[in-house]
Design a protein around this motif. Sequence first.
Motif, PDB file in Angstrom:
ATOM      1  N   THR A  81       7.642   5.637  -3.955  1.00 55.71           N
ATOM      2  CA  THR A  81       6.298   6.189  -3.794  1.00 55.71           C
ATOM      3  C   THR A  81       5.857   6.227  -2.332  1.00 55.71           C
ATOM      4  OG1 THR A  81       5.305   4.005  -4.129  1.00 55.71           O
ATOM      5  CG2 THR A  81       5.492   5.466  -6.064  1.00 55.71           C
ATOM      6  N   ASP A  86      10.700   1.371  -8.084  1.00 56.87           N
ATOM      7  CA  ASP A  86      10.092   1.980  -6.893  1.00 56.87           C
ATOM      8  C   ASP A  86      10.783   1.369  -5.683  1.00 56.87           C
ATOM      9  OD1 ASP A  86       8.582   2.937  -4.803  1.00 56.87           O
ATOM     10  OD2 ASP A  86       6.642   2.308  -5.613  1.00 56.87           O
ATOM     11  N   CYS A  88       7.382   0.788  -1.278  1.00 58.68           N
ATOM     12  CA  CYS A  88       5.927   0.895  -1.313  1.00 58.68           C
ATOM     13  C   CYS A  88       5.349  -0.133  -0.359  1.00 58.68           C
ATOM     14  CB  CYS A  88       5.391   0.683  -2.742  1.00 58.68           C
ATOM     15  SG  CYS A  88       5.668  -0.973  -3.411  1.00 58.68           S
TER      16      CYS A  88
END
Length: 274
Positions: free
Chosen positions: A221, A24, A27
């Motif tokens: 994300t 990811d 975030c």
Amino acid sequence: MARNSGRSGDPPPPPEALPVPAVDAHCHLDLMDTPVAEAIAAARAVGITRMITVGVDLATSRWQAGVAAEHPEVRAAVAIHPNEAAGGVPEETFEAIAALARADGVAAVGETGLDYYRTPPEQHAAQQESFRRHIAIAKEAGRALMIHDREAHDDTLRILAEEGAPEHVVFHAFSGDAAMAKVCADAGYVMSFAGNVTFRNAEALREAAAVAPAELLLVETDAPYLTPVPWRGRPGGPYLIPLTLRVLAQTRGVAVDELAAQVTANAERTFGPW
């Protein structure tokens, strides 16, 4: 530390795990209503083994750096968000961000850039000055530059060209069209796609994702925001990367495991190994 994200409803259930690990690329662990260790464990359970947690002001940047120092799966990005910079940034704040950028566990300077969606024209100059200072900090520290660019493509690209971009530049939550993607590709800028690429009205974004070179592609994300469908509007977390990654793989006509391996290699090249 957790801060209410403003998202409504319960967190979505975990998606099907990825066949190979992925990362990811952006975030905000401090904004999730989940303890850091639990967020990391939930992500690992579906194949998301590493993540970048991102600051938006000096306090949150310090927090992210502290989390990265405590958790080997996490690296931090530190900066003053353009909306926070719109009223001007004290010199001592830039100096503190520059010091943080050199810390172990900090992989990027960001999120910085321009946001003309929420900022009136009379505050654009302050945002631009902050962006220029962050570009210099990224180059001095040898870190990737993580850009927030909202309704400001032309000025963002212009300032990068004027200042001279760092070796690694990431457009976080890429918001351009296919033409913008080609401009970024020509400059060697990395494009990171978030959960909004899965939204029904995001055809232009998917067209951009389809033409972005594989070696310049990341997935993120922006948790707890930009939660992908079918959970749009619910609080997100790094564990939801598989939903976005599968849409990107379908959009690009490649296998999920191939794309997961590619974005992981891209993350390591952009942010350094961890």
